[in-house]
Design an enzyme around this catalytic site. Sequence first.
Site, PDB file in Angstrom:
ATOM      1  N   ARG A 142       0.816  -1.227   0.000  1.00 32.59           N
ATOM      2  CA  ARG A 142       0.000   0.000   0.000  1.00 32.59           C
ATOM      3  C   ARG A 142       0.850   1.279   0.000  1.00 32.59           C
ATOM      4  O   ARG A 142       0.465   2.278  -0.572  1.00 32.59           O
ATOM      5  CB  ARG A 142      -0.878   0.025   1.250  1.00 32.59           C
ATOM      6  CG  ARG A 142      -1.903  -1.097   1.279  1.00 32.59           C
ATOM      7  CD  ARG A 142      -3.309  -0.518   1.180  1.00 32.59           C
ATOM      8  NE  ARG A 142      -4.320  -1.555   1.034  1.00 32.59           N
ATOM      9  CZ  ARG A 142      -4.818  -1.945  -0.138  1.00 32.59           C
ATOM     10  NH1 ARG A 142      -4.418  -1.405  -1.261  1.00 32.59           N
ATOM     11  NH2 ARG A 142      -5.748  -2.874  -0.195  1.00 32.59           N
ATOM     12  N   GLU A 186      -1.997 -26.158  20.545  1.00 26.04           N
ATOM     13  CA  GLU A 186      -0.910 -25.169  20.535  1.00 26.04           C
ATOM     14  C   GLU A 186      -0.792 -24.565  21.927  1.00 26.04           C
ATOM     15  O   GLU A 186      -1.804 -24.362  22.598  1.00 26.04           O
ATOM     16  CB  GLU A 186      -1.225 -24.037  19.553  1.00 26.04           C
ATOM     17  CG  GLU A 186      -1.254 -24.462  18.101  1.00 26.04           C
ATOM     18  CD  GLU A 186      -1.665 -23.305  17.188  1.00 26.04           C
ATOM     19  OE1 GLU A 186      -0.811 -22.787  16.476  1.00 26.04           O
ATOM     20  OE2 GLU A 186      -2.849 -22.921  17.197  1.00 26.04           O
ATOM     21  N   ASP A 189     -11.015 -21.600  12.011  1.00 27.08           N
ATOM     22  CA  ASP A 189      -9.603 -21.298  11.768  1.00 27.08           C
ATOM     23  C   ASP A 189      -8.812 -22.569  11.451  1.00 27.08           C
ATOM     24  O   ASP A 189      -7.973 -22.570  10.546  1.00 27.08           O
ATOM     25  CB  ASP A 189      -9.021 -20.630  13.029  1.00 27.08           C
ATOM     26  CG  ASP A 189      -7.586 -20.166  12.837  1.00 27.08           C
ATOM     27  OD1 ASP A 189      -7.259 -19.699  11.739  1.00 27.08           O
ATOM     28  OD2 ASP A 189      -6.787 -20.275  13.794  1.00 27.08           O
ATOM     29  N   HIS A 213      -7.407 -27.223   7.785  1.00 31.02           N
ATOM     30  CA  HIS A 213      -6.294 -28.139   8.006  1.00 31.02           C
ATOM     31  C   HIS A 213      -6.718 -29.509   8.551  1.00 31.02           C
ATOM     32  O   HIS A 213      -6.225 -30.533   8.103  1.00 31.02           O
ATOM     33  CB  HIS A 213      -5.293 -27.529   8.999  1.00 31.02           C
ATOM     34  CG  HIS A 213      -4.898 -26.121   8.667  1.00 31.02           C
ATOM     35  ND1 HIS A 213      -4.721 -25.675   7.381  1.00 31.02           N
ATOM     36  CD2 HIS A 213      -4.638 -25.047   9.456  1.00 31.02           C
ATOM     37  CE1 HIS A 213      -4.349 -24.408   7.398  1.00 31.02           C
ATOM     38  NE2 HIS A 213      -4.306 -23.995   8.645  1.00 31.02           N
ATOM     39  N   LYS A 241      -6.034 -23.525  21.364  1.00 31.79           N
ATOM     40  CA  LYS A 241      -4.913 -22.634  21.673  1.00 31.79           C
ATOM     41  C   LYS A 241      -4.682 -22.682  23.193  1.00 31.79           C
ATOM     42  O   LYS A 241      -5.586 -23.002  23.957  1.00 31.79           O
ATOM     43  CB  LYS A 241      -5.255 -21.197  21.276  1.00 31.79           C
ATOM     44  CG  LYS A 241      -5.573 -21.064  19.780  1.00 31.79           C
ATOM     45  CD  LYS A 241      -4.556 -20.227  19.063  1.00 31.79           C
ATOM     46  CE  LYS A 241      -4.880 -20.056  17.600  1.00 31.79           C
ATOM     47  NZ  LYS A 241      -3.841 -20.545  16.696  1.00 31.79           N
TER      48      LYS A 241
HETATM   49  C1  BG6 Z   1      -3.189 -21.112  10.640  1.00 31.60           C
HETATM   50  C2  BG6 Z   1      -4.131 -20.626  11.697  1.00 31.60           C
HETATM   51  O1  BG6 Z   1      -3.889 -21.420   9.452  1.00 31.60           O
HETATM   52  O2  BG6 Z   1      -2.521 -22.283  11.098  1.00 31.60           O
HETATM   53  C3  BG6 Z   1      -3.375 -20.346  12.988  1.00 31.60           C
HETATM   54  O3  BG6 Z   1      -4.772 -19.435  11.237  1.00 31.60           O
HETATM   55  C4  BG6 Z   1      -2.604 -21.577  13.422  1.00 31.60           C
HETATM   56  O4  BG6 Z   1      -4.264 -19.946  14.022  1.00 31.60           O
HETATM   57  C5  BG6 Z   1      -1.747 -22.067  12.274  1.00 31.60           C
HETATM   58  O5  BG6 Z   1      -1.784 -21.217  14.529  1.00 31.60           O
HETATM   59  C6  BG6 Z   1      -1.088 -23.374  12.633  1.00 31.60           C
HETATM   60  O6  BG6 Z   1      -0.167 -23.712  11.641  1.00 31.60           O
HETATM   61  P1  BG6 Z   1       1.113 -24.582  11.985  1.00 31.60           P
HETATM   62  O7  BG6 Z   1       1.746 -24.834  10.667  1.00 31.60           O
HETATM   63  O8  BG6 Z   1       1.942 -23.745  12.922  1.00 31.60           O
HETATM   64  O9  BG6 Z   1       0.585 -25.807  12.660  1.00 31.60           O
END
Ligand code: BG6
Length: 497
Positions: free
Chosen positions: A48, A219, A238, A243, A346
């Site tokens: 930007r 995490e 998220d 994932h 988390k």
């Molecule tokens: C991201 C999420 O897509 O993946 C995060 O938005 C998360 O909240 C992260 O912490 C985890 O990725 P990785 O590769 O660290 O397991």
Amino acid sequence: MTKKINPCTLVLFGASGNLSRVKLMPGLYRLDSLGRLPDDMKILSVGRSPVLAEDWQAEVRKMLEAKFYNGLDETVFKRFIARNHYQENGSDDPEAMNKLAARLNDDSVFPQNFAYFLSIRPVDFASVVEQLAAVGLTDDSKYWRRVLIEKPFGTNLEKAQELQASITKYLKEEQIYRIDHYLGKAALQNIMLTRFANHMLEPLWNNEHIDHVQITNNETLGVGDRTQFYDSTGALRDMAQSHLLQTLALVAMEKPADFNPDSIRAEKIKLLQSIRPIDKASLNKQAFRAQYKEGHVPARDGHSEHVKGYIDELGKPSSVETYAAIKLFIDNPRWKGVPFYVRTAKRMHESSTAISIRFKKAPMELKEGQQQNWLILSIQPKESLKLEMQTKVPGLDIATRSISMDGQLRQATDDSVDSYETLLLNLMEGDASLFLHIDEVQAQWKLIDPIVETWAADKTPVHQYPAGSRDPKESGVIFESEDQFWRYSIELGGDQH
Ligand code: BG6
């Protein structure tokens, strides 16, 4: 096998953002150091603010130094920085896209195959694609033109479909790369290999032998400075929507006819479409949410660190979940009746992403509570495969104990490649096998939407768990039978209860 990459220009939208700093620039530098970028490949960072070329180069150096604190290889850096250019794209400049086109069309500087990496606010995906198309930058009649879209692709099924409808006005499916960075992780790719390159697993991989499957991402980190984003998203959208459902698909899909990208994606799509959506009426028995309050999490130095609760970080009341656990069933003959538990949180006591598979009870139970066999595929922090079995305790009596066969996927001499490095390379190679097809995205939203909607409407106070703790006891409500429990650390003799 190294694939050939045509000379190309990678156009990074959102180049000064966090993803670019932490993953993309360092990833591209690493690819350069491994000799994987074509000589004449260029990187045009789009941001930007107005930034002078030399200031941008200094900025890129800072990004790399923050990641590679042992120092940069100056020869590689010199080559890498010569690839880097910057283009201002101010939001209030109506001519911004025309200026970008004029810059990119200069083929004496920029190879004309363009890959756009949109690391921008999701609400801007559609309009950036539209603007690129308006100035001819998506026209792939002479050169390839690809657009990589970061997650989330939509915020629910309807929004994903709207986004799809608007970008497909300008792009063909083969031009669209919907990223899920988990698919770039070597340990995730290994799931399929472990299943299909070994004879002994496939005969056991079904409801006759498997009691249940846990797909876990825990995490110790909190939401950090992403409070605004997170509060409009929550743990389920998220992590689980993307994932973890992708991980589940790789664990449970049927064997593809071959290893072509289309065959693999076809099997994943079939699997995702055969997961039964959770019925809102039985949601309380199939889904559990919670939110962290203040507590102590493990710190890097081995001690623990006091951290704030989610509400304190956010600065206002919220019922958004930082812990989500759901139970899913797959409606096909292989998996009929087998619960798949998907959980993410988390601020837990440990960081661990793993697939834990518990087998059914053995034909002979020598003592009450004898452990069942577990197979654990650990994705991170360790990349490993662990099989737990019961064996005789040597001695005069007949007694059993668990032993474990623990195999590391990574050897000291193996390359350590970040998932973004793999995926950036695939984008430039034109290999979409590790990217999501729209049908996968839609199937994933169909499963997640009813839960998110029900939770949003539910005004009862959200369960709280102290930062740094294990799963709230109450989450056990989703277990199918009383003898099921959350699996934690994969270390031998690790916690099991
Ligand atoms: C991201 C999420 O897509 O993946 C995060 O938005 C998360 O909240 C992260 O912490 C985890 O990725 P990785 O590769 O660290 O397991």
